[in-house]
Every structure is written in structure tokens, then in C-alpha cells.
Design an enzyme around this catalytic site. Structure first.
Site, short mmCIF file in Angstrom:
data_model
loop_
_atom_site.label_atom_id
_atom_site.label_comp_id
_atom_site.label_asym_id
_atom_site.label_seq_id
_atom_site.Cartn_x
_atom_site.Cartn_y
_atom_site.Cartn_z
N SER A 138 0.97 -1.05 -0.03
CA SER A 138 -0.02 -0.13 -0.17
C SER A 138 0.85 1.10 0.06
O SER A 138 2.22 1.18 0.50
CB SER A 138 -0.71 0.06 1.39
OG SER A 138 -1.36 1.01 1.43
N TYR A 151 -1.42 -1.21 10.70
CA TYR A 151 -1.48 -1.40 9.12
C TYR A 151 -0.45 -0.85 8.52
O TYR A 151 0.26 -1.87 7.69
CB TYR A 151 -2.95 -0.80 8.64
CG TYR A 151 -2.97 -0.98 7.10
CD1 TYR A 151 -3.64 -2.13 6.87
CD2 TYR A 151 -2.86 -0.02 6.27
CE1 TYR A 151 -4.01 -2.38 5.28
CE2 TYR A 151 -2.90 -0.19 5.17
CZ TYR A 151 -3.68 -1.30 4.61
OH TYR A 151 -3.75 -1.47 3.16
N VAL A 186 -8.28 2.49 -3.23
CA VAL A 186 -8.83 1.72 -4.35
C VAL A 186 -10.29 1.37 -3.91
O VAL A 186 -10.60 1.03 -2.81
CB VAL A 186 -8.14 0.21 -4.27
CG1 VAL A 186 -8.60 -0.57 -5.55
CG2 VAL A 186 -6.84 0.50 -4.43
N1 LIG Z 1 -8.68 -0.81 -1.02
C1 LIG Z 1 -7.72 0.21 -0.81
O1 LIG Z 1 -7.74 1.41 -0.64
C2 LIG Z 1 -6.34 -0.34 -0.74
C3 LIG Z 1 -6.13 -1.97 -0.41
N2 LIG Z 1 -4.51 -2.20 -0.37
C4 LIG Z 1 -4.61 -3.69 0.01
O2 LIG Z 1 -4.94 -4.57 -1.27
C5 LIG Z 1 -5.28 -5.83 -0.68
C6 LIG Z 1 -6.75 -6.11 -1.10
O3 LIG Z 1 -7.49 -5.27 -0.52
P1 LIG Z 1 -9.23 -5.02 -1.25
O4 LIG Z 1 -9.47 -5.69 -2.26
O5 LIG Z 1 -9.26 -3.56 -1.02
O6 LIG Z 1 -9.90 -5.57 0.04
P2 LIG Z 1 -11.16 -6.52 0.14
O7 LIG Z 1 -11.79 -6.46 1.46
O8 LIG Z 1 -12.25 -6.03 -0.76
O9 LIG Z 1 -10.81 -7.90 -0.12
C7 LIG Z 1 -9.75 -8.72 0.62
C8 LIG Z 1 -10.13 -10.21 0.46
O10 LIG Z 1 -9.17 -10.88 1.31
C9 LIG Z 1 -9.84 -11.77 2.01
N3 LIG Z 1 -9.30 -12.18 3.31
C10 LIG Z 1 -9.25 -11.55 4.41
N4 LIG Z 1 -8.51 -12.19 5.52
C11 LIG Z 1 -8.18 -13.32 4.71
C12 LIG Z 1 -7.38 -14.33 5.19
N5 LIG Z 1 -7.08 -14.60 6.44
N6 LIG Z 1 -7.04 -15.40 4.29
C13 LIG Z 1 -7.25 -15.28 2.92
N7 LIG Z 1 -8.28 -14.20 2.48
C14 LIG Z 1 -8.55 -13.22 3.52
C15 LIG Z 1 -11.29 -11.26 2.12
O11 LIG Z 1 -12.34 -12.24 2.54
C16 LIG Z 1 -11.69 -10.68 0.97
O12 LIG Z 1 -12.26 -11.22 -0.16
C17 LIG Z 1 -5.16 -5.93 0.95
O13 LIG Z 1 -3.77 -6.28 1.25
C18 LIG Z 1 -5.15 -4.07 1.10
O14 LIG Z 1 -4.37 -4.00 2.28
C19 LIG Z 1 -3.66 -1.46 -0.51
C20 LIG Z 1 -4.08 -0.18 -0.83
C21 LIG Z 1 -5.23 0.44 -0.89
C1 LIG Z 2 -6.97 5.27 5.20
C2 LIG Z 2 -7.06 4.19 4.32
C3 LIG Z 2 -6.26 3.10 4.90
C4 LIG Z 2 -5.64 2.23 4.13
C5 LIG Z 2 -6.14 1.77 2.77
C6 LIG Z 2 -4.60 1.89 2.00
O1 LIG Z 2 -3.97 0.81 2.13
C7 LIG Z 2 -4.29 3.20 1.42
C8 LIG Z 2 -5.13 4.01 1.43
C9 LIG Z 2 -4.48 5.36 0.73
C10 LIG Z 2 -4.89 6.48 0.93
C11 LIG Z 2 -5.84 6.99 1.78
C12 LIG Z 2 -6.68 8.23 1.64
C13 LIG Z 2 -7.46 8.59 2.65
C14 LIG Z 2 -8.22 9.61 2.45
C15 LIG Z 2 -8.90 10.28 3.59
O2 LIG Z 2 -10.33 10.89 2.79
C16 LIG Z 2 -9.62 9.57 4.50
O3 LIG Z 2 -10.36 10.43 5.39
C17 LIG Z 2 -10.55 8.37 4.25
C18 LIG Z 2 -11.28 7.51 5.47
C19 LIG Z 2 -12.28 6.93 4.88
C20 LIG Z 2 -12.83 6.72 3.72
C21 LIG Z 2 -14.05 6.24 3.47
C22 LIG Z 2 -14.45 6.56 2.03
O4 LIG Z 2 -13.74 7.37 1.19
O5 LIG Z 2 -15.43 5.91 1.47
#
Ligand SMILES: NC(=O)C1=CN([C@@H]2O[C@H](COP(=O)(O)OP(=O)(O)OC[C@H]3O[C@@H](n4cnc5c(N)ncnc54)[C@H](O)[C@@H]3O)[C@@H](O)[C@H]2O)C=CC1
Ligand SMILES: CC/C=C\CC(=O)/C=C/C=C\C=C\C=C\[C@@H](O)[C@@H](O)C/C=C\CCC(=O)O
Length: 256
Positions: A138, A151, A186
Site C-alpha cells: 500500500s 496497518y 482503491v
Molecule cells: N482498497 C484500498 O484502498 C487498498 C487496499 N490495499 C491492499 O489491497 C489488498 C486487497 O484489498 P481490497 O481488495 O481492497 O480488500 P477487500 O476487503 O475488498 O478484499 C480482501 C479479500 O481478502 C480476504 N481475506 C481476508 N482475510 C483473509 C485471510 N485470512 N485469508 C485469505 N483471505 C482473506 C477477504 O475475505 C476479501 O475477499 C489488501 O492487502 C489491502 O491492504 C492497498 C492499498 C489500498
Molecule cells: C485510510 C485508508 C487506509 C488504508 C488503505 C490503504 O492501504 C491506502 C490508502 C491510501 C490513501 C488513503 C487516503 C485517505 C483519504 C481520506 O479521505 C480518509 O479520511 C478516508 C477515510 C475513510 C474513507 C471512506 C471513503 O472514502 O469511503
């Protein structure tokens, strides 16, 4: 690397970024093993992918990256059914500042557990065919977010583990490349609910900058992962993916 006939394992594949990675691999000819703890979501995705790509192109297995037993069984089944593991995407992750031990166990422990077990199948030195590992960190793995210290620590750990493994693999001739992506926010379920997961730091919710910038689409992250898989020259790369595109991150060298 052409993806035709290659076998990819993706953790956290049932939704969000993992689902997008699985889809882009299938579109490019790979077979994909979807691993996730969310069995209903995983089975539902497998059903949809079967309609699009055919039943023999993917597998879903319930697997927690916290469990050595689950991981060993899932990777052995992958090799038994599909014949090899060529690509591993360690993508599963959570953000729960109130349960920082679980956050560490999944986000960092899960990457290490999966990698070491996958190496038993992929390492050229132990009879494997080599391949490529892409880890999901991230932007918080490069620039810590004040509302989620645990995190952020896990994501820094994923960057460090990837870089060290890339160097270890080159030095030991494992035949495996290691790269890591660091996306900004994302648009997934993870991010939609993140504001409830800051625990003792929830008062810092509004303190982050650039909240007006659009969230990335999961497909943009998947395209970046695909590039890192296909480009054989990419090893030990850390890629920051933001609204303005991708940037290869450089670090200080020779500090010790
Ligand atoms: N959504 C965001 O803003 C960002 C996400 N990330 C990273 O991207 C990766 C994916 O995130 P998203 O798709 O956004 O999350 P999401 O919550 O949409 O999907 C994550 C998936 O991981 C699964 N999971 C959780 N615990 C698990 C375990 N113990 N074993 C196997 N699967 C498990 C969940 O059931 C889910 O299907 C994560 O590592 C997150 O930290 C990084 C930067 C930004
Ligand atoms: C705060 C997110 C933490 C982890 C996700 C990740 O891996 C990377 C995030 C990167 C950028 C985060 C930007 C945060 C923006 C601010 O607006 C926050 O105040 C957002 C907090 C909650 C957002 C809920 C939403 O936008 O729907």
C-alpha cells in the site's frame, strides 16, 4: 512471460483487488486458483468465472493465509490438479487497528507463510520451474498513515520482505522474481468500511490529505500486477500506483 498455460495463485481473491487480478490473469490465458476465507463470495465468483472462461480454468479453495495447514493443502491441491505454480499474488489483507495482532498475522505473516510454502513448489533449486511473486502492499507501506500505525507497519514489512526475497532469490538462483505494488486508495469494500476500523485513532479520520482525489478502480491495480508478472526484467521492484499512474520507487543503497 506469456500467461498462456501458466498457473496463478491469488489470495484474497473473492472480491476487490484480488478478484480483479484473477480476472485479468484469466483474460490473458492463465489458470487461476482463487484462495479466500469468504467461501460464499469465492464460490459465487468461481461460478461467474466458469460462465466466462470455462470450468477448467479456475479453482476456488477456502484458505486462510493465517493457517499453515490451509496453505499447505491448497498449494498441494493446486499442483496436483493444475501441475505447477508459476505465479503467486499475496494480496489478502485487512485493516483492524483494534485487532493489530490479527492485522499483522494476515497482512505480513500471511505473505511470509504463503511465500515460504509456495517456494517448496516453485524454487528451481528444489525441482520447481521458477516463476514470479507479486505482493500487495500500500502507499501506507512507503509513507505511514497516521490513522493506522499497525496497518502501516505491516505494509512496510511487505515491502521489505519482497525486496529481501528478490535479492535472496537472485543470489541463490531460485528462478523466482519478487515485486510489490503500493496502491493509494482503491474502490473496494475494504476502503468503503475502513473509516470504522481505525480503533483508538478514529479521531484522526479527517486528517489524511488528498481525500478529494478519486479512488482507483481495482482493474487499474490488476493491470499493474499483470505488467510486473509479464515483464521478465522486473525483479525487486516497488511500484507506487496513484491517480497519476505508476512510479518505480528507489531506496537508499549500501547503508550497511
Ligand atoms: N482498497 C484500498 O484502498 C487498498 C487496499 N490495499 C491492499 O489491497 C489488498 C486487497 O484489498 P481490497 O481488495 O481492497 O480488500 P477487500 O476487503 O475488498 O478484499 C480482501 C479479500 O481478502 C480476504 N481475506 C481476508 N482475510 C483473509 C485471510 N485470512 N485469508 C485469505 N483471505 C482473506 C477477504 O475475505 C476479501 O475477499 C489488501 O492487502 C489491502 O491492504 C492497498 C492499498 C489500498
Ligand atoms: C485510510 C485508508 C487506509 C488504508 C488503505 C490503504 O492501504 C491506502 C490508502 C491510501 C490513501 C488513503 C487516503 C485517505 C483519504 C481520506 O479521505 C480518509 O479520511 C478516508 C477515510 C475513510 C474513507 C471512506 C471513503 O472514502 O469511503
Amino acid at each position: 512471460m506469456s500467461l498462456g498455460g501458466k498457473v496463478a495463485v491469488v489470495t484474497g481473491a473473492a472480491k476487490g483487488i484480488g478478484k480483479a487480478i484473477a480476472e485479468i490473469f484469466l483474460q490473458n490465458g492463465a489458470k487461476v486458483v482463487l484462495l479466500d476465507v469468504d467461501e460464499p463470495a469465492g464460490k459465487s465468483l468461481k461460478y461467474d468465472l466458469d460462465q466466462q472462461f470455462g470450468e477448467d480454468r479456475s479453482l476456488f479453495m477456502k484458505c486462510s493465509v493465517e493457517s499453515d495447514e490451509d496453505i499447505k493443502a491448497a498449494l498441494q491441491s493446486t499442483v496436483d490438479i493444475f501441475g505447477s505454480i508459476d505465479i503467486l499474488c499475496n494480496n489478502a489483507g485487512i485493516l483492524k487497528e483494534d485487532d493489530w495482532e490479527k492485522t499483522i498475522s494476515i497482512n505480513l505473516g500471511g505473505v511470509i507463510r504463503m511465500t515460504y510454502t509456495a517456494l517448496e513448489h516453485m524454487n528451481k533449486r528444489s525441482g520447481g520451474q521458477g516463476g514470479v511473486v507479486v505482493n500487495t502492499s500500500s502507499v501506507a507501506g512507503l509513507d505511514p498513515l497516521l490513522s493506522c500505525p499497525a496497518y502501516s507497519a505491516t505494509k512496510h514489512g511487505v515491502v521489505a520482505f519482497t525486496r529481501a526475497m528478490a535479492a535472496a532469490s537472485s543470489a541463490s538462483e531460485y528462478g523466482i522474481r519478487f515485486n510489490v505494488i503500493c496502491p493509494v486508495r482503491v474502490q473496494t469494500d475494504f476502503f468503503s468500511s475502513v473509516s470504522q476500523n481505525f480503533g483508538r485513532f478514529s479521531h484522526l479520520l479527517g486528517a489524511l490529505q488528498k481525500s478529494s482525489e478519486r479512488a482507483l478502480d481495482p482493474s487499474e491495480v490488476a493491470e499493474c500486477v499483470l505488467d510486473l508478472v509479464m515483464d521478465e526484467m522486473k525483479n525487486g521492484e516497488t511500484v507506487l500506483l496513484s491517480q497519476s499512474g505508476k512510479k518505480y520507487v528507489t531506496f537508499p543503497q549500501n547503508l550497511w
